[in-house]
Write an enzyme that holds these catalytic residues in place. Sequence first.
Site, short mmCIF file in Angstrom:
data_model
loop_
_atom_site.label_atom_id
_atom_site.label_comp_id
_atom_site.label_asym_id
_atom_site.label_seq_id
_atom_site.Cartn_x
_atom_site.Cartn_y
_atom_site.Cartn_z
N HIS A 8 0.78 71.68 -40.66
CA HIS A 8 -0.64 71.58 -40.99
C HIS A 8 -1.51 71.28 -39.77
O HIS A 8 -1.15 70.44 -38.93
CB HIS A 8 -0.87 70.47 -42.03
CG HIS A 8 -0.07 70.66 -43.28
ND1 HIS A 8 -0.20 71.76 -44.10
CD2 HIS A 8 0.88 69.88 -43.86
CE1 HIS A 8 0.61 71.64 -45.13
NE2 HIS A 8 1.30 70.51 -45.00
N LYS A 59 37.07 71.25 -34.25
CA LYS A 59 36.27 70.62 -33.18
C LYS A 59 34.83 71.09 -33.32
O LYS A 59 34.56 72.29 -33.41
CB LYS A 59 36.83 71.03 -31.81
CG LYS A 59 36.38 70.12 -30.69
CD LYS A 59 36.93 68.70 -30.81
CE LYS A 59 38.06 68.42 -29.84
NZ LYS A 59 38.72 67.14 -30.13
O1 LIG Z 1 0.59 78.23 -47.69
C1 LIG Z 1 0.56 77.19 -48.36
N1 LIG Z 1 1.41 77.06 -49.41
C2 LIG Z 1 1.42 75.94 -50.20
O2 LIG Z 1 2.22 75.84 -51.17
C3 LIG Z 1 0.53 74.91 -49.87
N2 LIG Z 1 0.29 73.68 -50.40
C4 LIG Z 1 -0.66 73.09 -49.64
O3 LIG Z 1 -1.12 71.93 -49.83
N3 LIG Z 1 -1.07 73.93 -48.64
C5 LIG Z 1 -0.32 75.07 -48.76
N4 LIG Z 1 -0.30 76.20 -48.02
#
Ligand SMILES: O=c1[nH]c(=O)c2[nH]c(=O)[nH]c2[nH]1
Length: 297
Positions: free
Chosen positions: A246, A13
């Site tokens: 981002h 379950k």
């Molecule tokens: O900390 C990061 N790692 C990445 O691999 C990556 N690639 C990216 O475009 N920005 C970042 N930032």
Amino acid sequence: MSTIVLGANQYGKAECRLVRIDRETPRHRITDISVTSQLRGDLSAAHTDGDNGHVVATDTQKNTVYAFARHGIGAIEEFALRLGRHFTTDFDWITGGRWEIEQYSWDRIPTGPEGHDHSFVRAGDEKRTTIVTVDGDDTWIVSGLSDLVVLKSTGSEFWGFPTDRYTTLQETTDRILATSVSARWRYLTTELDFDKTFTDVRSIMLETFATVHSLGLQQSLFQMGTKVLEAHPEIGEIRFSMPNKHHFLVDLEPFGLDNPGEVFYAADRPYGLIEATVERDDAPDAGRAWDTVPGFC
Ligand SMILES: O=c1[nH]c(=O)c2[nH]c(=O)[nH]c2[nH]1
């Protein structure tokens, strides 16, 4: 001509939602969990012949979860271990299984210095997790957390990456670093104060994220895992899945305004997805611990 045979199977379950109130005193405590119970063993006749003689009904598994909660839950790892022991002991042909629990946190509503006795507010989306896997005499515990959302507004750089004709990303020595941490770690023991360990692992991850001056999310992740393993010999490895949430600086020039790192567009997709395992080179073999843990490399 090949013969068709039954392969790996398990059943049970899924997502039994369960809330338990501890009410021995007027200051109630709440445990809010979702339990998935799955059994493995000699179940071939059920699949090949429709013979249900070995099929402990998923309904029975669900009832067992609620009945066991009557006597308290404790740490989710302990509750999952209790369920595993029960099913593999009471039914000869059940030789193993998988018990997964997700726990949701509630805070007391802050009506006074100690918070209200019996009124609670959900503490956000973060979840605590465990997966207990039993196979014969072997038991593995993989615990973790998900949706732990963190952000630092400086102390993060990203530069030195290769460029080609498709590269547009600018190097930066000051950016927002934000992620939603999902982590799972494998315990090397079944005898432990799991609540205390969980609290400590979580706070080590938070402190490390905050204090490491980051040159990349990969470096922050590895530092977080390293600090956890250094502090907890009872953990053999820790796996992370961390989206890079981002934050893009908005160009305010069209409005005659500068933007010295103050106004950002918080994009929700696409996102970078950084995943890694941080492990001891001498950890005992993981066995079936990670067999059915999706979403981690
Ligand atoms: O900390 C990061 N790692 C990445 O691999 C990556 N690639 C990216 O475009 N920005 C970042 N930032």
